[in-house]
Design an enzyme around this catalytic site. Structure first.
Site, mmCIF file in Angstrom:
data_model
loop_
_atom_site.group_PDB
_atom_site.id
_atom_site.type_symbol
_atom_site.label_atom_id
_atom_site.label_comp_id
_atom_site.label_asym_id
_atom_site.label_seq_id
_atom_site.Cartn_x
_atom_site.Cartn_y
_atom_site.Cartn_z
ATOM 1 N N HIS A 155 37.774 -0.459 12.590
ATOM 2 C CA HIS A 155 38.995 -0.186 13.368
ATOM 3 C C HIS A 155 38.979 -0.870 14.731
ATOM 4 C CE1 HIS A 155 40.735 3.101 10.818
ATOM 5 N NE2 HIS A 155 39.527 2.955 10.282
ATOM 6 N N ASP A 369 41.225 -4.122 22.616
ATOM 7 C CA ASP A 369 41.580 -2.997 21.745
ATOM 8 C C ASP A 369 41.730 -3.525 20.324
ATOM 9 O OD1 ASP A 369 42.394 -0.466 20.943
ATOM 10 O OD2 ASP A 369 43.818 -0.233 22.587
HETATM 11 C C1 G6P Z 1 38.594 5.131 18.180
HETATM 12 C C2 G6P Z 1 37.568 4.808 17.106
HETATM 13 C C3 G6P Z 1 37.399 5.974 16.128
HETATM 14 C C4 G6P Z 1 37.116 7.237 16.905
HETATM 15 C C5 G6P Z 1 38.199 7.496 17.934
HETATM 16 C C6 G6P Z 1 37.943 8.735 18.796
HETATM 17 O O1 G6P Z 1 39.871 5.208 17.613
HETATM 18 O O2 G6P Z 1 37.908 3.629 16.421
HETATM 19 O O3 G6P Z 1 36.338 5.717 15.234
HETATM 20 O O4 G6P Z 1 37.014 8.351 16.033
HETATM 21 O O5 G6P Z 1 38.282 6.377 18.796
HETATM 22 O O6 G6P Z 1 36.688 8.666 19.375
HETATM 23 P P1 G6P Z 1 35.600 9.793 19.118
HETATM 24 O O7 G6P Z 1 34.345 9.263 19.709
HETATM 25 O O8 G6P Z 1 36.131 10.983 19.836
HETATM 26 O O9 G6P Z 1 35.503 10.022 17.635
#
Ligand code: G6P
Length: 470
Positions: A155, A369
């Protein structure tokens, strides 16, 4: 589906009762509607150090929790995932740290995810693994369950070769990923960099969009597809929500609560150093100082949802952001006017849609991003075709949304003039740009993304069955 985080976080009250809250970030926004539609099982972490637990259901989703100890949250999640890989993959905006005990924990947790998936996946199933926290899972899973078709989607950006080369475990990561049949990336450039990096580190040749792996031990020769599949949102659902009279009433109420200023600008981000929040504030503050924006008639609402709050760089960023908010309001505000409204909170989809409707301009200014789904959400909600999107060239979304007002957030003068252009853009120009962007977001929505990605994965599965390289 397999991701570090489940779509809901467990929130435990003092009396021990558990409730569920939607997890932060774009991954969940995009993947949740697909899981609801396809009815697959989702394996992931509940968001706090816990002993795992029994599978459970939320809505129509069946969720299988993976256990992480407090030490693993420190080393694997906050350490290797978010203080090594996250900054390295985002152009080293913050310096990545390389620690061997963080890496060891990353390997252990990836092994646990692979073992859990191997236990629950049906024979011949398709397993879709997500994101940088789980890059070793594809190869580990293939070893345990050679019958599965394995897909992986990154992602976030894949870093330039010279930066990736810093990683002491670069070869292990590439070999982990090459366990998949299909590797999906946000942008064509990410996929190409990955293919060249894989070729350089493993010696396996690139053929078109594939990496050709030779037969090894008992595994036959196979080809791994590494290609871009730009992610999206459920555009129709956002447009529907935004069209509800209740949302429009709430949007008017928000503007009234802000004092009905002539211009409402909005920023919506996880509180993350990749998002360029301080650059945005600097431009805004200078425009107020230079009298190019009127502090009595302009408001910037900044939603900064709490994120990774125990990681050093995030604690430091929060201090810097909150100092800047105080300084800007102290210098430019009055008893009657607060030019910068800062909300260190998360909101549900309805409140977000109302905020998007209330905002004349959305400022999306990340330094790097993967995609940025907030930009697409804003566009999807602007069903009347007005509103201006100011978008960083360094967000994956800029490749598709060329009609946005594109900016280089490092160029503060350029950012300032883009903000002035946005706040004074003639309505006909707003319509022309927004209409084109809405058509793009509608035609590549999340269902489309999943369809083309899963189409490639089924192609790989068919090729495996026929016993030929994909
Ligand atoms: C981004 C990453 C995700 C992640 C999210 C929230 O979108 O690509 O993999 O889950 O951030 O971050 P966190 O560390 O809270 O899961």
């Amino acid at each position: 589906m397999v991701s570090n985080r489940l779509p809901v976080d467990c929130v435990e009250a003092a009396d021990g009762t558990k409730t569920w809250r939607t997890s932060p970030g774009g991954l969940v926004t995009a993947v949740e509607p697909i899981v609801e539609q396809l009815g697959c099982v989702w394996v992931g972490w509940e968001g706090s150090a816990s002993t795992g637990g029994e599978p459970f259901e939320v809505g129509s989703m069946r969720l299988i929790p993976v256990e992480l100890s407090a030490r693993e949250v420190d080393l694997y999640y906050e350490g290797f995932s978010n203080a090594t890989l996250w900054p390295l993959y985002h152009d080293v905006i913050a310096p990545p740290e390389y620690h061997r005990d963080w890496w060891d924990s990353y390997v252990t947790v990836n092994e646990r995810f692979a073992a859990q998936v191997a236990e629950v996946a049906a024979t011949g199933a398709i397993v879709w693994v997500h994101d940088y926290q789980l890059q070793l899972v594809p190869a580990m899973l293939r070893k345990l369950r050679p019958d599965l078709t394995i897909a992986f989607f990154l992602h976030i950006p894949f870093p330039p070769r010279g930066l990736f080369a810093q990683l002491p475990w670069r070869r292990e990561i590439i070999e982990g990923l090459l366990g998949a049949d299909v590797l999906g990336f946000q942008r064509a450039a990410d996929a190409e960099t990955f293919r060249l990096t894989a070729e350089a580190l493993t010696g396996c040749p690139v053929l078109g969009n594939h990496i050709a792996l030779p037969a090894r031990d008992s595994s036959p020769a196979r080809a791994v597809l590494a290609q871009e599949f730009p992610i999206s949102i459920d555009a129709e659902a956002f447009a529907r929500t935004a069209s509800e009279p209740e949302m429009q009433r709430r949007a008017r109420e928000i503007r009234a609560e802000l004092g009905n200023p002539a211009v409402v600008m909005l920023g919506v981000d996880r509180l993350d150093y990749t998002k360029g929040i301080l650059h945005r504030f600097k431009a805004f503050s200078e425009l107020l100082t230079d009298d190019e924006l009127d502090p009595t008639d302009t408001v910037l609402v900044q939603v900064a949802s709490p994120s990774r709050e125990r990681v050093g760089a995030y604690m430091q960023l929060r201090d810097e952001v909150e100092t800047a908010v105080g300084r800007i309001n102290g210098e430019h505000g009055s008893v009657a006017h607060t030019p910068l409204v800062y909300l260190h909170q998360s909101f549900d989809r309805e409140e977000m849609a109302a905020l998007y409707l209330a905002a004349d301009v959305l400022l999306v200014t990340p330094l790097r991003d993967g995609m940025n789904l907030v930009a697409k959400e804003y566009v999807a909600c602007r069903t009347t075709d007005d509103g201006v999107l100011v978008l960083s060239e360094f967000a994956g979304a800029a490749e598709e949304l060329g009609e946005a007002t594109l900016v280089n957030p490092h160029d503060i003068e350029g950012l300032k003039s883009a903000i002035v252009r946005a706040t004074t853009m003639p309505i006909a120009e707003q319509h022309r740009r927004m209409r084109a962007m809405r058509a793009t977001v509608r035609s590549n929505d999340v269902a489309n993304w999943a369809r083309s990605y899963l189409g490639a994965v089924s192609g790989a599965a068919d090729a495996r069955e026929a016993g030929r390289p994909a």
